[in-house]
Design an enzyme around this catalytic site. Structure first.
Site, PDB file in Angstrom:
ATOM      1  N   ARG A  71       0.822  -1.225   0.000  1.00 50.32           N
ATOM      2  CA  ARG A  71       0.000   0.000   0.000  1.00 50.32           C
ATOM      3  C   ARG A  71       0.855   1.273   0.000  1.00 50.32           C
ATOM      4  NH1 ARG A  71      -2.242  -3.430  -1.446  1.00 50.32           N
ATOM      5  NH2 ARG A  71      -3.966  -4.605  -0.562  1.00 50.32           N
ATOM      6  N   SER A 128     -10.461  -1.217   4.042  1.00 49.31           N
ATOM      7  CA  SER A 128      -9.674  -1.645   5.205  1.00 49.31           C
ATOM      8  C   SER A 128      -8.901  -0.455   5.756  1.00 49.31           C
ATOM      9  CB  SER A 128      -8.671  -2.722   4.800  1.00 49.31           C
ATOM     10  OG  SER A 128      -9.372  -3.880   4.452  1.00 49.31           O
ATOM     11  N   GLU A 178      -3.651   2.345   6.392  1.00 51.38           N
ATOM     12  CA  GLU A 178      -3.297   2.435   4.980  1.00 51.38           C
ATOM     13  C   GLU A 178      -4.029   3.579   4.280  1.00 51.38           C
ATOM     14  OE1 GLU A 178      -4.660  -1.781   3.899  1.00 51.38           O
ATOM     15  OE2 GLU A 178      -5.754  -0.620   2.404  1.00 51.38           O
TER      16      GLU A 178
HETATM   17  C1  LIG Z   1     -15.630  -0.461   0.212  1.00 53.32           C
HETATM   18  C2  LIG Z   1     -14.168  -0.282  -0.115  1.00 53.32           C
HETATM   19  C3  LIG Z   1     -13.405  -1.368  -0.486  1.00 53.32           C
HETATM   20  C4  LIG Z   1     -12.038  -1.233  -0.767  1.00 53.32           C
HETATM   21  N1  LIG Z   1     -11.325  -2.330  -1.144  1.00 53.32           N
HETATM   22  C5  LIG Z   1     -10.003  -2.199  -1.406  1.00 53.32           C
HETATM   23  C6  LIG Z   1      -9.226  -3.327  -1.793  1.00 53.32           C
HETATM   24  O1  LIG Z   1      -9.718  -4.451  -1.922  1.00 53.32           O
HETATM   25  N2  LIG Z   1      -7.892  -3.140  -2.018  1.00 53.32           N
HETATM   26  C7  LIG Z   1      -7.313  -1.908  -1.915  1.00 53.32           C
HETATM   27  O2  LIG Z   1      -6.087  -1.813  -2.135  1.00 53.32           O
HETATM   28  N3  LIG Z   1      -8.026  -0.819  -1.564  1.00 53.32           N
HETATM   29  C8  LIG Z   1      -9.351  -0.932  -1.312  1.00 53.32           C
HETATM   30  N4  LIG Z   1     -10.069   0.180  -0.947  1.00 53.32           N
HETATM   31  C9  LIG Z   1      -9.402   1.491  -0.816  1.00 53.32           C
HETATM   32  C10 LIG Z   1      -9.522   2.371  -2.094  1.00 53.32           C
HETATM   33  O3  LIG Z   1     -10.569   1.934  -2.898  1.00 53.32           O
HETATM   34  C11 LIG Z   1      -8.234   2.360  -2.893  1.00 53.32           C
HETATM   35  O4  LIG Z   1      -7.164   2.838  -2.134  1.00 53.32           O
HETATM   36  C12 LIG Z   1      -8.379   3.197  -4.183  1.00 53.32           C
HETATM   37  O5  LIG Z   1      -7.392   2.791  -5.071  1.00 53.32           O
HETATM   38  C13 LIG Z   1      -8.343   4.676  -3.959  1.00 53.32           C
HETATM   39  O6  LIG Z   1      -8.652   5.321  -5.195  1.00 53.32           O
HETATM   40  P1  LIG Z   1      -9.348   6.747  -5.191  1.00 53.32           P
HETATM   41  O7  LIG Z   1      -9.506   7.231  -6.593  1.00 53.32           O
HETATM   42  O8  LIG Z   1     -10.586   6.713  -4.396  1.00 53.32           O
HETATM   43  O9  LIG Z   1      -8.242   7.609  -4.469  1.00 53.32           O
HETATM   44  P2  LIG Z   1      -8.469   8.747  -3.369  1.00 53.32           P
HETATM   45  O10 LIG Z   1      -9.054   8.122  -2.154  1.00 53.32           O
HETATM   46  O11 LIG Z   1      -9.178   9.893  -3.964  1.00 53.32           O
HETATM   47  O12 LIG Z   1      -6.963   9.169  -3.067  1.00 53.32           O
HETATM   48  C14 LIG Z   1      -6.104   8.293  -2.367  1.00 53.32           C
HETATM   49  C15 LIG Z   1      -4.685   8.879  -2.415  1.00 53.32           C
HETATM   50  O13 LIG Z   1      -4.209   8.829  -3.757  1.00 53.32           O
HETATM   51  C16 LIG Z   1      -3.846  10.122  -4.213  1.00 53.32           C
HETATM   52  N5  LIG Z   1      -4.219  10.183  -5.627  1.00 53.32           N
HETATM   53  C17 LIG Z   1      -5.406   9.824  -6.174  1.00 53.32           C
HETATM   54  N6  LIG Z   1      -5.354   9.965  -7.517  1.00 53.32           N
HETATM   55  C18 LIG Z   1      -4.116  10.443  -7.799  1.00 53.32           C
HETATM   56  C19 LIG Z   1      -3.454  10.815  -9.018  1.00 53.32           C
HETATM   57  N7  LIG Z   1      -4.046  10.691 -10.224  1.00 53.32           N
HETATM   58  N8  LIG Z   1      -2.182  11.277  -8.931  1.00 53.32           N
HETATM   59  C20 LIG Z   1      -1.559  11.373  -7.722  1.00 53.32           C
HETATM   60  N9  LIG Z   1      -2.132  11.050  -6.553  1.00 53.32           N
HETATM   61  C21 LIG Z   1      -3.397  10.584  -6.593  1.00 53.32           C
HETATM   62  C22 LIG Z   1      -4.646  11.096  -3.350  1.00 53.32           C
HETATM   63  O14 LIG Z   1      -4.007  12.355  -3.281  1.00 53.32           O
HETATM   64  C23 LIG Z   1      -4.640  10.355  -2.012  1.00 53.32           C
HETATM   65  O15 LIG Z   1      -3.441  10.610  -1.326  1.00 53.32           O
HETATM   66  C24 LIG Z   1     -11.436   0.062  -0.681  1.00 53.32           C
HETATM   67  C25 LIG Z   1     -12.231   1.162  -0.315  1.00 53.32           C
HETATM   68  C26 LIG Z   1     -13.573   1.003  -0.039  1.00 53.32           C
HETATM   69  C27 LIG Z   1     -14.392   2.215   0.324  1.00 53.32           C
END
Ligand SMILES: Cc1cc2nc3c(=O)[nH]c(=O)nc-3n(C[C@H](O)[C@H](O)[C@H](O)COP(=O)(O)OP(=O)(O)OC[C@H]3O[C@@H](n4cnc5c(N)ncnc54)[C@H](O)[C@@H]3O)c2cc1C
Length: 294
Positions: free
Chosen positions: A173, A220, A290
Site C-alpha cells: 500500500r 480496510s 493504509e
Molecule cells: C468499500 C471499499 C473497499 C475497498 N477495497 C479495497 C481493496 O480491496 N484493495 C485496496 O487496495 N483498496 C481498497 N479500498 C481502498 C480504495 O478503494 C483504494 O485505495 C483506491 O485505489 C483509492 O482510489 P481513489 O480514486 O478513491 O483515491 P483517493 O481516495 O481519492 O486518493 C487516495 C490517495 O491517492 C492520491 N491520488 C489519487 N489519484 C491520484 C493521481 N491521479 N495522482 C496522484 N495522486 C493521486 C490522493 O491524493 C490520495 O493521497 C477500498 C475502499 C472502499 C471504500
C-alpha cells in the site's frame, strides 16, 4: 492573478467554493474546501498544475475519495478533483495503456469482457486507477506492482515524466507517489488473455457478503501484519461492532470503520487511535493505517 481568475481566463475547467470533503469522500467526513478545481481535460490539468506549482499553492489530488480521511477543519488550498476527467484505454500487443482517471473496478470488468483477465483483482476496488497506483492497491494476493510496466505523471515543472515499475518504490500500500509532488495521468500494464468474468462475479458476491458496502467507509483501515490479519487483531480485542459516537467498527468486517450517521473525522481518528493503543498494549502489535489523512 489568482488561481480562480487564471482558470476562468484560460477556460481550464471549473473552480467552486463551498464544497466539503464530506461530500467527496466515501467515509462522508471532512471540512470545507477553499477551492475545488475540476479540470476540463488533460491539457487544462497540466496548465493549471503549472500555475499551482509556480505560485507554490497548496493542493491535493482527489480521485474518488475512497481512501481519504480529511480532517474536520477547513482545507486552505486547492483540491484537484479528478473524477470527471475523460478516460480511455488502448491495448496493443498485450500492453494496456490506460488513463489514470479510469474507474478501477470498471476497468477490470471492461477488460474481462474482452477476455483480458490478469487485472481482474481490481474488480470491486472503488476509486480511479491513479489512486490504485498511488497506494499499490491490491486484493486476492495480487497488486498493481505485479502487472504495471510504467507510470506517467505530471511533475512540479509541468513536464510529463514516465517512470518504470522498478523505480516506483512499490510496497505494501505504498509507492514513490507518496513522496512526489505530482499527478499520475496514465500507466501501462502487461495484460494476458484469460476468461475471468465468472471469477469477477463470484468475488463481487463475496465482497457483498463480507464487507459493509452499504455503509460509508474507506475500505480496510489497517495494514495486515505479516503474522496476523488486522481484522483478527481487532476481533481479539473484542471490538467488532464497537461504537464511538457515530464512528463504528463494522460488525461485518472488523478492519472496516464505518460512519453510521454524522461522524466527524475526529471521531474516526479517535476510534483508529483507540484500536492502535489497545492492540499495542494488549498484544504488542503496532497497527498502521493504509488510508491517506489530509
Ligand atoms: C468499500 C471499499 C473497499 C475497498 N477495497 C479495497 C481493496 O480491496 N484493495 C485496496 O487496495 N483498496 C481498497 N479500498 C481502498 C480504495 O478503494 C483504494 O485505495 C483506491 O485505489 C483509492 O482510489 P481513489 O480514486 O478513491 O483515491 P483517493 O481516495 O481519492 O486518493 C487516495 C490517495 O491517492 C492520491 N491520488 C489519487 N489519484 C491520484 C493521481 N491521479 N495522482 C496522484 N495522486 C493521486 C490522493 O491524493 C490520495 O493521497 C477500498 C475502499 C472502499 C471504500
Amino acid at each position: 492573478m489568482n488561481f480562480e481568475e487564471y482558470i476562468i481566463k484560460n477556460d481550464l475547467g471549473i473552480v467552486e467554493k463551498g464544497y466539503r470533503f464530506s461530500e467527496l469522500t466515501t467515509i462522508g467526513c471532512g471540512g470545507k474546501i477553499k477551492l475545488l478545481y475540476t479540470p476540463k481535460d488533460l491539457p487544462s490539468l497540466i496548465q493549471a498544475f503549472c500555475f499551482i506549482e509556480e505560485n507554490q499553492l497548496s493542493f491535493f489530488p482527489l480521485g474518488n475519495g475512497s481512501n481519504v480521511l480529511a480532517l474536520d477543519h477547513d482545507y486552505d488550498g486547492i483540491v484537484i478533483h479528478l473524477r470527471k476527467m475523460p478516460y480511455s484505454y488502448t491495448i496493443e500487443k498485450d500492453i494496456l495503456d490506460c488513463s489514470a482517471f479510469y474507474p478501477t473496478s470498471k476497468l477490470a470488468y471492461d477488460l474481462a469482457f474482452e477476455e483480458w483477465g490478469n487485472l481482474s483483482f481490481l474488480g470491486g476496488i472503488p476509486g480511479l486507477l491513479g489512486g490504485a497506483i498511488y497506494n499499490n492497491s491490491g486484493a486476492y494476493k495480487d497488486d498493481i506492482k505485479k502487472h504495471l510496466i510504467d507510470v506517467t505523471y505530471i511533475n512540479s515543472a509541468g513536464n510529463l515524466i514516465t517512470i518504470a515499475n522498478k523505480d516506483c518504490a512499490f510496497g505494501y500500500r505504498k509507492s514513490i507517489f507518496h513522496y512526489i509532488d505530482g499527478i499520475i495521468i496514465s500507466a501501462r500494464f502487461s495484460v494476458k488473455k484469460e476468461k475471468t468474468i465468472e471469477i469477477l462475479q463470484q468475488r463481487a458476491m463475496q465482497r457483498k457478503l463480507s464487507q459493509p458496502l452499504e455503509s460509508k467507509s474507506m475500505g480496510s483501515i489497517f495494514k495486515n501484519n505479516p503474522l496476523i490479519p488486522a481484522w483478527k487483531v481487532i476481533d481479539a480485542l473484542g471490538m467488532r461492532g464497537f461504537h464511538l459516537d457515530d464512528a463504528a467498527v463494522s460488525a461485518k468486517h472488523a478492519n472496516f470503520i464505518i460512519n453510521t450517521g454524522k461522524a466527524k473525522s475526529n471521531d474516526i481518528l479517535r476510534l483508529i487511535e483507540l484500536i492502535q493503543r489497545r492492540s499495542s498494549l494488549e498484544f504488542g502489535i503496532q497497527l498502521t493505517y493504509e488510508i491517506t489523512i489530509v
